[in-house]
Design an enzyme around this catalytic site. Structure first.
Site, mmCIF file in Angstrom:
data_model
loop_
_atom_site.group_PDB
_atom_site.id
_atom_site.type_symbol
_atom_site.label_atom_id
_atom_site.label_comp_id
_atom_site.label_asym_id
_atom_site.label_seq_id
_atom_site.Cartn_x
_atom_site.Cartn_y
_atom_site.Cartn_z
ATOM 1 N N ALA A 29 0.831 -1.208 0.000
ATOM 2 C CA ALA A 29 0.000 0.000 0.000
ATOM 3 C C ALA A 29 0.862 1.254 0.000
ATOM 4 O O ALA A 29 0.596 2.214 -0.737
ATOM 5 C CB ALA A 29 -0.934 -0.007 1.209
ATOM 6 N N LEU B 201 0.580 -7.614 -15.749
ATOM 7 C CA LEU B 201 -0.397 -7.269 -16.777
ATOM 8 C C LEU B 201 -0.662 -5.764 -16.812
ATOM 9 O O LEU B 201 -1.300 -5.262 -17.738
ATOM 10 C CB LEU B 201 -1.705 -8.024 -16.539
ATOM 11 C CG LEU B 201 -1.596 -9.554 -16.576
ATOM 12 C CD1 LEU B 201 -2.962 -10.196 -16.517
ATOM 13 C CD2 LEU B 201 -0.866 -10.033 -17.822
ATOM 14 N N GLY B 202 -0.158 -5.050 -15.799
ATOM 15 C CA GLY B 202 -0.259 -3.593 -15.795
ATOM 16 C C GLY B 202 0.990 -2.918 -16.318
ATOM 17 O O GLY B 202 1.016 -1.694 -16.524
ATOM 18 N N LYS B 203 2.066 -3.682 -16.540
ATOM 19 C CA LYS B 203 3.282 -3.114 -17.133
ATOM 20 C C LYS B 203 2.939 -2.651 -18.547
ATOM 21 O O LYS B 203 2.363 -3.414 -19.334
ATOM 22 C CB LYS B 203 4.399 -4.158 -17.181
ATOM 23 C CG LYS B 203 4.818 -4.702 -15.817
ATOM 24 C CD LYS B 203 5.789 -3.791 -15.130
ATOM 25 C CE LYS B 203 6.336 -4.410 -13.853
ATOM 26 N NZ LYS B 203 7.222 -3.497 -13.133
ATOM 27 N N HIS C 73 3.653 -14.147 -13.773
ATOM 28 C CA HIS C 73 4.051 -13.023 -14.629
ATOM 29 C C HIS C 73 4.480 -13.471 -16.030
ATOM 30 O O HIS C 73 3.963 -12.984 -17.038
ATOM 31 C CB HIS C 73 5.225 -12.257 -14.004
ATOM 32 C CG HIS C 73 4.984 -11.795 -12.603
ATOM 33 N ND1 HIS C 73 3.741 -11.454 -12.132
ATOM 34 C CD2 HIS C 73 5.839 -11.589 -11.571
ATOM 35 C CE1 HIS C 73 3.848 -11.067 -10.868
ATOM 36 N NE2 HIS C 73 5.097 -11.146 -10.510
ATOM 37 N N ARG D 70 10.658 -11.126 -26.058
ATOM 38 C CA ARG D 70 11.382 -10.989 -27.333
ATOM 39 C C ARG D 70 10.962 -12.082 -28.310
ATOM 40 O O ARG D 70 10.960 -13.268 -27.971
ATOM 41 C CB ARG D 70 12.883 -11.096 -27.055
ATOM 42 C CG ARG D 70 13.785 -10.974 -28.263
ATOM 43 C CD ARG D 70 15.212 -11.300 -27.856
ATOM 44 N NE ARG D 70 16.176 -11.126 -28.920
ATOM 45 C CZ ARG D 70 17.298 -11.837 -29.037
ATOM 46 N NH1 ARG D 70 17.601 -12.748 -28.136
ATOM 47 N NH2 ARG D 70 18.131 -11.621 -30.028
ATOM 48 N N TRP E 245 5.339 -51.957 -34.828
ATOM 49 C CA TRP E 245 4.638 -53.231 -34.659
ATOM 50 C C TRP E 245 4.220 -53.393 -33.201
ATOM 51 O O TRP E 245 4.771 -52.755 -32.320
ATOM 52 C CB TRP E 245 5.540 -54.402 -35.055
ATOM 53 C CG TRP E 245 6.057 -54.339 -36.466
ATOM 54 C CD1 TRP E 245 7.088 -53.574 -36.929
ATOM 55 C CD2 TRP E 245 5.571 -55.069 -37.589
ATOM 56 N NE1 TRP E 245 7.281 -53.760 -38.268
ATOM 57 C CE2 TRP E 245 6.353 -54.697 -38.713
ATOM 58 C CE3 TRP E 245 4.561 -56.007 -37.778
ATOM 59 C CZ2 TRP E 245 6.162 -55.222 -39.983
ATOM 60 C CZ3 TRP E 245 4.358 -56.542 -39.036
ATOM 61 C CH2 TRP E 245 5.142 -56.146 -40.126
#
Length: 791
Positions: free
Chosen positions: A39, A207-209, A268, A371, A617
């Protein structure tokens, strides 16, 4: 009225266009764990950014910080943090100062410890709305607390703090979301009893980068360029990397429980990889379509084996654990602080393309990137110095989503100039000046089109904005979470006691952690240093392969997984050599449960196997239809044949079903198979026969006291099994003993007694049919795992 005064002040400063736009309703944001580290560092700043961005949106806000700390000390701690909130560099100082003052006035602290505390919070929110005459739009509860506290807090929110009908509830959850598949399922089930799926927002801050968040929009906006080249024919490999220079000091209690794979790769890096490899939905703005495509991408990933990963641990970690967790001096930690993992996908677009995930602590630099390296088939005759990057097809072709830090020290998207000039949204990304002498992956920046965000935003600010907008595609759904743990848990189980490569840390690592891909596996490029992890206390898994004798024939023994790996490699070598000499390879495979893991390994890791020139076989078959799950051919097809490219006419199932009946002697199924063998296999001498051994000493479907197949001239016989299904068709011992190579695979503790017995008896095939296996002019090799050999 406090909220009314705040709105009037904001209006006066020109932050709001008119009071009429305040009709969208009120949002209460409750931050649980309001005085904790996360926080302090990120969440309050993110909430302040949300307020600055949305103050003119038509919503009004109040912010409720909450923790277990009593009211006065908690209030003091929280407001010490709020007073230090920073203004973004792109914000006007005057406007920011006013909004910061209002943000502080709209924020208050609550002690949330008991059910009564939650009831009181709900009462306060309702009273405020009544006093201000506001409609409630929704409530956000941000859980910045350890997962063990989730259930109790969820119960209180569900029973006393839900908004009224017509208003939404958004509950934000921080990782870790479990430790493995089972614990994740348990936590998900508990939360499901309090919240609906659409109410839960599990945060993966990656996912916020900004660079990661732009992967899907980039692919969508550049479909015209990417559609022809975004596939296995053009992509050499994909790398998703997060390197850190810091170690785990001060965090060993967490790290010893989770390690690098659970901390970084399972969440991540996997999420970033899926954004690259998933099929693009028709509309990337529709969260449901994006989430569905992500799940499909998960389902196409091949199962990870122990050989899919290389693992390391920085040298000082052990002493840090001993010191911080009060462990004894001889305590050995098997927690990896470095991992390189090779992933493959069954999706036709990515089949055969190496997908590499790498992360570690105490490495040489801090950097993160995704990459995509493209294949380069060009040869350029002209000297490199005389070619410009934009038109030179000999320079590397790549697309890089640069997450941050490293040489650039900023989020960026880089596209090689010899690929294409990308389409980028002008409002949020701008082309960067590339005149500097910086190099990225060995190439000057001038070789790339480089774009950076117009406004650089912290990941949590981006995610908090997405929570406000209800963008679920930026968060981890329950289905997504369980799919991820389902993918990673088998690997985590298999490496739990695997020895680790010890590395000194920082630049001293040199080439110690370099690894390479060979036949679908990864191995360190440098041999293991001579110093052992703990020379006086080797783990059983430190011992690999023992070469000795069993019944006067070569014995290969190891732990089951290593043994299967060795056996698969030996079969591939035999196949390649035979095809090189004679043009084709005749392989006869037994049924049963033991070979299944071998079939899976051959299918998933041995891409160089000469299947095109291999005849497959069956050594034995149960007298059931070939589509029956009891059928040996059904098992072989499910675990191997459907995954490799064996020509249709090179597959030879046993003819157990003729004239609409099973294994009737008059139908001549055994003679038919024997004739097929004689027609195709020179001298009926198979290049390799794979056998197993039953706990009664049977092999193939030749059982003790069997009337057929232990001697005589018949090549293929009908036999009776003591267990259902009783009727079988099988190679005879004389046919088996004509083979050039016979490999016998024995796995599991349940085979220990028979293994011990067979090691001592002579040639007595009527009592123990496996004792009659003795190729007349070929080689016999026993592959026995430690549990079967040692008990």
């Amino acid at each position: 009225k406090m909220l009314g005064r705040v709105l009037c002040t904001v209006l006066f400063m020109g932050a709001l266009p008119s009071l009429a736009e305040l009709s969208q309703g009120h949002i209460s944001v409750v931050l649980l764990g309001a005085t904790g580290d996360l926080a302090k560092k990120y969440l309050w700043q993110g909430l302040f950014h949300l307020y600055m961005d949305q103050v003119s949106s038509g919503h009004s806000f109040t912010f409720h910080g909450a923790a277990l700390t009593a009211l006065e000390p908690g209030q003091r701690l929280m407001f010490d943090v709020l007073k230090k909130l920073a203004c973004p560099p792109d914000e006007s100082p005057n406007r920011c100062a006013v909004l910061k003052d209002q943000f502080l006035k709209l924020s208050q602290y609550h002690q949330l410890k008991t059910a009564e505390n939650y009831t009181a919070l709900n009462r306060e929110i309702e009273m405020l709305l009544r006093q201000e005459g506001l409609q409630e739009a929704g409530r956000i509860f941000y859980f910045s607390v350890p997962p063990f506290a989730y259930t109790e807090i969820a119960r209180h929110i569900n029973s006393t703090c839900r908004p009224p009908p017509g208003a939404w509830l958004r509950v934000v959850l921080e990782k870790p979301f479990g430790h493995d598949l089972q614990s994740a399922q348990q936590l998900a089930a508990e939360l499901k009893s309090f919240f609906r799926e659409e109410e839960m927002y599990r945060v993966d801050h990656y996912l916020g980068k900004q660079a990661v968040a732009h992967i899907l929009p980039f692919r969508d906006q550049n479909r015209q360029f990417l559609d022809p080249i975004w596939n296995r024919h053009h992509v050499e490999r994909v790398e998703v990397v997060l390197k850190e220079t810091v170690d785990a000091k001060g965090r060993t209690s967490f790290y010893e429980q989770y390690g690098v794979i659970r901390d970084v790769l399972q969440n991540h890096l996997t999420e970033a990889l899926l954004f690259l490899t998933m099929e693009l939905p028709a509309n990337v703005s529709r969260a449901e379509e994006v989430l569905q495509c992500k799940l499909q991408a998960f389902q196409s990933l091949q199962r990870l084996e122990k050989s899919s990963a290389v693992l390391g641990q920085y040298q000082a970690y052990a002493s840090q654990v001993q010191e911080e967790l009060q462990k004894p001096q001889d305590y050995i930690s098997t927690t990896p602080t470095f991992a390189g993992v090779l992933i493959h996908s069954d999706n036709l677009r990515w089949e055969g393309v190496p997908l590499l995930l790498t992360s570690g602590k105490a490495l040489d630099e801090r950097v993160g990137y995704v990459r995509v390296l493209f294949k380069n088939r060009a040869y350029c005759t002209q000297s490199e110095t005389l070619r410009d990057a934009e038109h030179s097809q000999c320079k590397a072709k790549q697309i890089i989503f640069y997450i941050g830090h490293g040489a650039l020290n900023t989020p960026a998207v880089l596209v090689s100039r010899n690929l294409f000039r990308p389409v980028m949204p002008k409002g949020s990304w701008r082309e960067a000046v590339t005149g500097s002498d910086l190099h990225v992956f060995g190439q000057p920046l001038s070789d790339y089109y480089v774009y950076s965000p117009v406004k650089e935003r912290d990941a949590y600010s981006v995610l908090i904005s997405n929570i406000y907008h209800g963008r679920k595609d930026f968060f981890i759904t329950t289905e997504n979470l369980l799919a991820s743990w389902g993918f990673w848990t088998p690997l985590l189980d298999s490496i739990s006691h695997q020895p680790l490569r010890i590395y000194p840390g920082g630049v001293e690592n040199q080439h110690l952690l370099d690894f390479e891909m060979v036949s679908g596996e990864v191995t360190f490029t440098l041999a293991e240093p001579e110093e052992l992890l703990n020379p006086s206390r080797q783990m059983p898994s430190d011992y690999k392969t023992i070469q000795s004798k069993f019944r006067q024939s070569p014995l290969v023994s190891a732990w089951a997984e290593d043994l299967i790996s060795q056996l698969a490699s030996d079969i591939e070598k035999a196949a390649s050599r035979t095809v090189a000499r004679r043009g084709q390879f005749h392989l006869a495979l037994s049924g049963g449960s033991s070979p299944v893991v071998l079939f899976q390994r051959l299918a998933r890791h041995h891409y160089a196997f000469p299947w095109k020139h291999t005849h497959v076989w069956l050594v034995d078959e149960r007298c059931v239809p070939l589509t029956d799950t009891e059928s040996n051919f059904f098992s072989l097809h499910s675990h191997l044949l459907q995954s490799v490219r064996v020509p249709y006419f090179n597959i030879h199932p046993m003819p157990v079903y003729l004239n609409q009946r099973l294994c009737v002697e008059e139908d001549g199924g055994t003679e038919l198979y024997a004739k097929e063998i004689m027609a195709l296999v020179a001298n009926a001498s198979f290049d390799l026969v794979l056998l197993g051994m039953g706990s009664d000493g049977h092999t193939a479907s030749l059982f003790p006291q069997s009337e057929n197949g232990l001697e005589g001239t018949q090549a293929v016989v009908l036999t009776e099994s003591p267990v259902k299904p009783h009727q079988r068709m099988s190679f005879s011992l004389p046919l088996i003993n004509k083979a050039r190579r016979v490999f016998v695979l024995v796995l599991g503790k349940g085979k220990h007694d028979i293994t011990t017995l067979v090691s001592r008896v002579g040639h007595e095939p009527r009592k123990w049919p496996v004792s009659g296996v003795s190729p007349s002019s070929g080689q016999l090799v026993w592959y026995v795992d430690y549990e079967a050999l040692l008990g």
